[in-house]
Write an enzyme that holds these catalytic residues in place. Structure first.
Site, PDB file in Angstrom:
ATOM      1  N   GLN A 167       9.625  -3.249  -1.692  1.00 31.29           N
ATOM      2  CA  GLN A 167      10.117  -2.971  -3.043  1.00 31.29           C
ATOM      3  C   GLN A 167      11.621  -2.716  -3.017  1.00 31.29           C
ATOM      4  O   GLN A 167      12.356  -3.207  -3.871  1.00 31.29           O
ATOM      5  CB  GLN A 167       9.374  -1.778  -3.644  1.00 31.29           C
ATOM      6  CG  GLN A 167       7.906  -2.113  -3.915  1.00 31.29           C
ATOM      7  CD  GLN A 167       7.120  -0.956  -4.488  1.00 31.29           C
ATOM      8  OE1 GLN A 167       7.595   0.177  -4.523  1.00 31.29           O
ATOM      9  NE2 GLN A 167       5.907  -1.231  -4.923  1.00 31.29           N
ATOM     10  N   ASP A 317      -1.257  -1.523   2.095  1.00 31.08           N
ATOM     11  CA  ASP A 317      -2.145  -1.325   0.939  1.00 31.08           C
ATOM     12  C   ASP A 317      -3.628  -1.420   1.318  1.00 31.08           C
ATOM     13  O   ASP A 317      -4.503  -1.122   0.506  1.00 31.08           O
ATOM     14  CB  ASP A 317      -1.823  -2.346  -0.155  1.00 31.08           C
ATOM     15  CG  ASP A 317      -0.473  -2.054  -0.807  1.00 31.08           C
ATOM     16  OD1 ASP A 317       0.056  -0.937  -0.617  1.00 31.08           O
ATOM     17  OD2 ASP A 317       0.052  -2.947  -1.499  1.00 31.08           O
ATOM     18  N   ARG A 348      -2.247   8.903  -0.229  1.00 26.78           N
ATOM     19  CA  ARG A 348      -3.459   8.192   0.202  1.00 26.78           C
ATOM     20  C   ARG A 348      -4.068   8.773   1.472  1.00 26.78           C
ATOM     21  O   ARG A 348      -5.278   8.638   1.682  1.00 26.78           O
ATOM     22  CB  ARG A 348      -3.178   6.693   0.369  1.00 26.78           C
ATOM     23  CG  ARG A 348      -3.076   6.007  -0.973  1.00 26.78           C
ATOM     24  CD  ARG A 348      -3.062   4.494  -0.890  1.00 26.78           C
ATOM     25  NE  ARG A 348      -3.108   3.960  -2.256  1.00 26.78           N
ATOM     26  CZ  ARG A 348      -2.584   2.812  -2.636  1.00 26.78           C
ATOM     27  NH1 ARG A 348      -1.985   2.034  -1.766  1.00 26.78           N
ATOM     28  NH2 ARG A 348      -2.683   2.415  -3.896  1.00 26.78           N
TER      29      ARG A 348
HETATM   30  C1  S3P Z   1       4.833  -3.877  -2.879  1.00 32.63           C
HETATM   31  C2  S3P Z   1       5.312  -3.300  -1.711  1.00 32.63           C
HETATM   32  C3  S3P Z   1       4.642  -2.173  -1.050  1.00 32.63           C
HETATM   33  C4  S3P Z   1       3.193  -2.037  -1.498  1.00 32.63           C
HETATM   34  C5  S3P Z   1       3.074  -2.114  -3.001  1.00 32.63           C
HETATM   35  C6  S3P Z   1       3.576  -3.452  -3.498  1.00 32.63           C
HETATM   36  C7  S3P Z   1       5.593  -4.979  -3.478  1.00 32.63           C
HETATM   37  O1  S3P Z   1       5.320  -0.969  -1.376  1.00 32.63           O
HETATM   38  O2  S3P Z   1       2.658  -0.830  -1.037  1.00 32.63           O
HETATM   39  O3  S3P Z   1       1.728  -1.970  -3.404  1.00 32.63           O
HETATM   40  O4  S3P Z   1       5.073  -5.668  -4.382  1.00 32.63           O
HETATM   41  O5  S3P Z   1       6.745  -5.175  -3.076  1.00 32.63           O
HETATM   42  P1  S3P Z   1       6.601  -0.434  -0.547  1.00 32.63           P
HETATM   43  O6  S3P Z   1       7.718  -1.351  -0.767  1.00 32.63           O
HETATM   44  O7  S3P Z   1       6.856   0.940  -1.121  1.00 32.63           O
HETATM   45  O8  S3P Z   1       6.168  -0.384   0.877  1.00 32.63           O
END
Ligand code: S3P
Length: 438
Positions: A167, A317, A348
């Site tokens: 993200q 996830d 979690r």
């Molecule tokens: C996601 C990245 C992950 C994941 C989330 C979706 C994404 O999070 O856990 O459900 O779509 O880029 P993080 O970037 O916080 O690891």
């Protein structure tokens, strides 16, 4: 909305995997930035992608959603500031990626979310974006609401991510994309690369170089090319519930069609195979720069293993449902290096431990992981399981009923609609006996 999962004899049949949540949210953003109409199929019609699409419409994108089909009409680059607060609901991906996307556009917006999202850390994104020149604020505790004001982003910004987060990486790449600036992000461990793949699919130039266990990713400014169609791959994370269900239920065989098999997402396959899982990949192909295929899953005798290190971001996830597989495996499974689980839709690690307590599965909680001792048959107590309003926790414990001698009640399952709205129907279709219970 609470659900009661009753003991089910076996699972059989075929399921079509729903659209990928990460990809669905990215494609509505990137396609809103293109200068032509586009049609998207396989879109995840779940609450998170819908929140993101609605947010984009609030800044002027013309997104129309009809079930799993989405059309975006020509806007001639007219994305504009919003004076109304934009609500991203439960979606961490939506709010964090939009922070970058909006910062790069040089428009203004205020972003917020539901009770869970307003507790989640946003400084991990606002700090690098501010260093890049964005004018962005969070609450004093670093959480939403987020205010994005008109800033001016610099060229050649480089960021070494302290945590491995897709993200954060995507927010920076999207800021570079919409501001037309060169940016480089370094990740110490490889995280999901849908943003990089999608930008390149639309004619952009993202260069990826391996560096240690991670990658150095550079976006070179390029005008994207319009395409009239994009097909969203199935969501590996949603498929993971079906996979583990097929493995732990007795005498079962299920075919899961249209599963996204991007290697940065599907680490659970190699983990489960090491645990003794019988999973076959069929009909593998590449569509819209993403790998997809079908999975044939058969009941398997699993055994415990140790999991940690560079694989963690690729299974992040899936750890809640992996914990259910571990509960049914012979011996101990240890999961480490997964501290990020504490800042997801719920903590979690605590949520998994709390559910395992009800299942009478012995476990030991670490700050960054959990050790689980598998049992032959789950013999739960009569208490309901708290989902902590977290979709992945709710689905995981409903699936645990397949290895349980008694019914399992899971509380507050509404958020399953954020990522897998057809979960109840699809699970019932292949034989999981589940009903609404208050
Ligand atoms: C996601 C990245 C992950 C994941 C989330 C979706 C994404 O999070 O856990 O459900 O779509 O880029 P993080 O970037 O916080 O690891």
């Amino acid at each position: 909305m609470n659900f009661l999962a009753k003991h089910s004899a076996q699972l059989n049949g075929e399921v079509i995997c729903p659209g990928d949540k990460s990809i669905s949210q990215r494609v509505v953003m990137i396609a809103s930035f293109l200068d032509a109409d586009i049609n998207i199929t396989g879109f995840l019609n779940g609450n998170d992608p819908i929140s993101t699409a609605n947010a984009l419409n609030q800044i002027g994108a013309g997104i129309n959603i009809d079930a799993t089909n989405v059309s975006i009409t020509r806007r001639e680059g007219a994305l504009i500031s919003s004076s109304n607060t934009i609500d991203l609901g439960n979606s961490g991906t939506g709010i964090r990626l939009l922070m970058g996307f909006i910062s790069g556009l040089g428009i203004e917006a205020t972003l917020t979310g539901d009770e869970s999202l307003i507790k989640r850390p946003m400084k991990r994104v606002s700090i690098p974006l501010s260093e890049m020149g964005a004018l962005i604020t969070t609450s004093a505790s670093g959480t939403p609401p987020i205010n994005v004001m008109t800033g001016s982003l610099i060229n050649n910004f480089e960021y070494d991510m302290p945590i491995s987060s897709a993200q954060v990486k995507s927010a920076i790449l999207l800021a570079g994309l919409t501001a037309n600036k060169k940016v480089t992000v370094v990740e110490k461990k490889i995280t999901r690369d849908h943003t990089e793949r999608m930008i390149n699919f639309f004619g952009g130039n993202v260069e990826v170089i391996s560096e240690g266990e991670g990658r150095r990713i550079t976006l070179h400014p390029t005008k994207l090319i319009s395409k009239d169609h994009y097909k969203v791959a199935g969501d590996f994370s949603s498929a993971s519930f079906l996979i583990v269900a097929g493995l732990i239920a007795k005498n079962s065989e299920i075919l899961i069609k249209n599963v996204g098999l991007n290697q940065t997402r599907s680490g659970l396959l190699s983990v489960l195979k090491k645990m003794g899982a019988n999973i076959q990949i069929l009909n593998q192909k590449t569509e819209c720069n993403e790998d997809v295929g079908d999975l044939l899953v058969k009941s398997s005798a699993l055994h415990g293993i140790e999991i940690g290190g560079a694989i963690i971001p690729n299974i992040i996830d899936e750890i809640p449902i992996l914990s259910i597989a571990a509960s049914c495996a012979e011996g101990k499974t240890t999961i480490k290096d997964a501290k990020e689980l504490r800042v997801k839709e719920s903590d979690r690690l605590e949520a998994i431990a709390s559910g395992l307590e009800v299942l009478n599965v012995s476990h030991y909680l670490y700050e960054d992981g959990i050790e689980i001792s598998g049992v032959k048959e789950i013999v739960p107590s009569d208490q309901p399981i708290d989902s902590f309003d977290d979709h992945r926790i709710a689905m995981s414990f409903l699936i645990s009923s397949l290895a349980s001698s008694k019914d399992i009640k899971v509380m507050n399952c509404e958020n399953i609609y954020t990522s897998f709205p057809s979960f109840f129907d699809e699970m019932k279709k292949i034989g999981l006996n589940m009903e609404r219970h208050g």
